[in-house]
Write a protein that holds these residues in place. Structure first.
Motif, short mmCIF file in Angstrom:
data_model
loop_
_atom_site.label_atom_id
_atom_site.label_comp_id
_atom_site.label_asym_id
_atom_site.label_seq_id
_atom_site.Cartn_x
_atom_site.Cartn_y
_atom_site.Cartn_z
N GLY A 94 5.07 -7.59 2.68
CA GLY A 94 5.07 -7.83 1.24
C GLY A 94 5.57 -6.65 0.44
N GLY A 95 6.10 -5.65 1.12
CA GLY A 95 6.43 -4.40 0.47
C GLY A 95 7.64 -4.44 -0.44
N LEU A 96 8.64 -5.27 -0.11
CA LEU A 96 9.83 -5.30 -0.94
C LEU A 96 9.51 -5.83 -2.33
CD1 LEU A 96 12.83 -4.71 -1.09
CD2 LEU A 96 13.28 -7.04 -0.24
N GLU A 97 8.70 -6.85 -2.41
CA GLU A 97 8.30 -7.38 -3.72
C GLU A 97 7.45 -6.37 -4.47
OE1 GLU A 97 7.70 -9.74 -7.05
OE2 GLU A 97 9.20 -9.88 -5.45
N ALA A 98 6.54 -5.70 -3.76
CA ALA A 98 5.71 -4.68 -4.41
C ALA A 98 6.56 -3.54 -4.94
CB ALA A 98 4.66 -4.16 -3.43
N LEU A 99 7.57 -3.12 -4.16
CA LEU A 99 8.47 -2.06 -4.62
C LEU A 99 9.21 -2.48 -5.88
CD1 LEU A 99 10.04 -0.77 -1.28
CD2 LEU A 99 8.74 0.60 -2.92
N GLY A 116 0.42 -3.90 6.83
CA GLY A 116 -0.53 -3.99 7.93
C GLY A 116 -0.73 -2.64 8.61
N ASP A 117 -1.77 -2.57 9.43
CA ASP A 117 -2.09 -1.36 10.18
C ASP A 117 -2.56 -0.25 9.24
OD1 ASP A 117 -2.42 0.44 12.31
OD2 ASP A 117 -0.67 -0.34 13.35
N SER A 137 -7.20 -5.91 -3.30
CA SER A 137 -7.44 -7.30 -3.70
C SER A 137 -6.17 -8.03 -4.12
CB SER A 137 -8.47 -7.36 -4.83
OG SER A 137 -7.99 -6.67 -5.97
N GLU A 138 -5.13 -7.29 -4.53
CA GLU A 138 -3.88 -7.95 -4.95
C GLU A 138 -2.76 -7.74 -3.96
OE1 GLU A 138 -1.92 -6.33 -8.41
OE2 GLU A 138 -1.11 -4.82 -7.02
N ALA A 139 -2.98 -6.96 -2.92
CA ALA A 139 -1.93 -6.68 -1.94
C ALA A 139 -1.67 -7.89 -1.06
CB ALA A 139 -2.31 -5.48 -1.08
N TYR A 140 -0.42 -8.12 -0.73
CA TYR A 140 -0.07 -9.20 0.20
C TYR A 140 -0.79 -9.02 1.52
CZ TYR A 140 2.89 -12.20 3.11
OH TYR A 140 3.35 -13.15 3.98
N ASP A 141 -0.81 -7.80 2.02
CA ASP A 141 -1.60 -7.43 3.20
C ASP A 141 -2.39 -6.17 2.83
OD1 ASP A 141 -2.62 -6.45 5.63
OD2 ASP A 141 -0.91 -7.23 6.78
#
Length: 209
Positions: free
Chosen positions: A23-28, A138-139, A162-166
């Motif tokens: 989910g990091g690309l969207e978060a970035l 993850g991890d 709470s709002e993170a994809y992972d």
């Protein structure tokens, strides 16, 4: 474009290092879209990607935000107002002279690129002038590195689990360290602007730390 003043203990320009995975690309995108084109720091990013997949993330992000985005190259000096991504299957670190370097050393927490080598090398060069951010993933990559940053007097920021994809990386980081900020991703960009503009006291007051 200006490059960073790399003298340890003398740097006037902070450096921002970011870790992200699932989910990091969207978060970035949500974070970086709120940063101005003249953002007064370089931003170095480790995004866990497939080692054999196409190199698309930098181009996607570059088309959506004001700051230029590219994959890092060995020997390149990080420029203010630029976002650099670690290329697939390569660790991104900072050398003693502040230039970026890529290597294929062993995976860290099953990942290459991994955030911990970047975070720890940034501390070795910039000391307390490092701002570290751990986003969704993850991890536990980034947890040890953020502890190094805050231990050296830098700033640690974690996306709200709470709002993170992972939420695994944010949670692991919070267990390992005591970051100064735990925020929704859309609040991280404005905070970074305050921090790198020398308004750290204002940022602390705004966020109740």
């Amino acid at each position: 474009m200006p490059v960073l003043n790399r003298a340890v203990g003398q740097s006037r320009s902070p450096i921002v290092v970011i870790a992200a995975s699932s989910g990091g690309l969207e978060a970035l995108f949500q974070l970086c879209r709120l940063l101005p084109a003249n953002f007064p720091a370089a931003v170095l990013v480790v995004l866990h990607t497939s080692p054999i997949g196409p190199k698309l993330a930098a181009g996607i992000l570059d088309s959506k935000i004001a700051m230029p985005v590219s994959y890092a190259h060995s020997g390149e000096e990080p420029q203010l107002g630029h976002v650099y991504l670690a290329p697939p299957d390569h660790h991104l670190v900072l050398s003693a002279d502040g230039r970026m370097s890529l290597n294929k050393e062993p995976k860290v927490h099953h990942s290459r690129p991994a955030a911990n080598p970047l975070f720890e090398s940034a501390v070795a060069v910039y000391g307390s002038h490092v701002i570290g951010v751990v986003l969704t993933g993850g991890d536990s990559d980034g947890a040890d590195g953020l502890r190094s940053i805050t231990g050296a007097g830098g700033v640690g920021i974690v996306q709200c689990p709470s709002e993170a994809y992972d939420p695994s990386m944010p949670i692991a980081t919070m267990k390992e360290d005591h970051p100064q900020y735990i925020l929704p991703v859309e609040e991280i960009g404005p905070l970074l602007s305050k921090l790198v503009s020398g308004s750290r006291r204002e940022a602390l007051e705004v966020h109740g730390r």
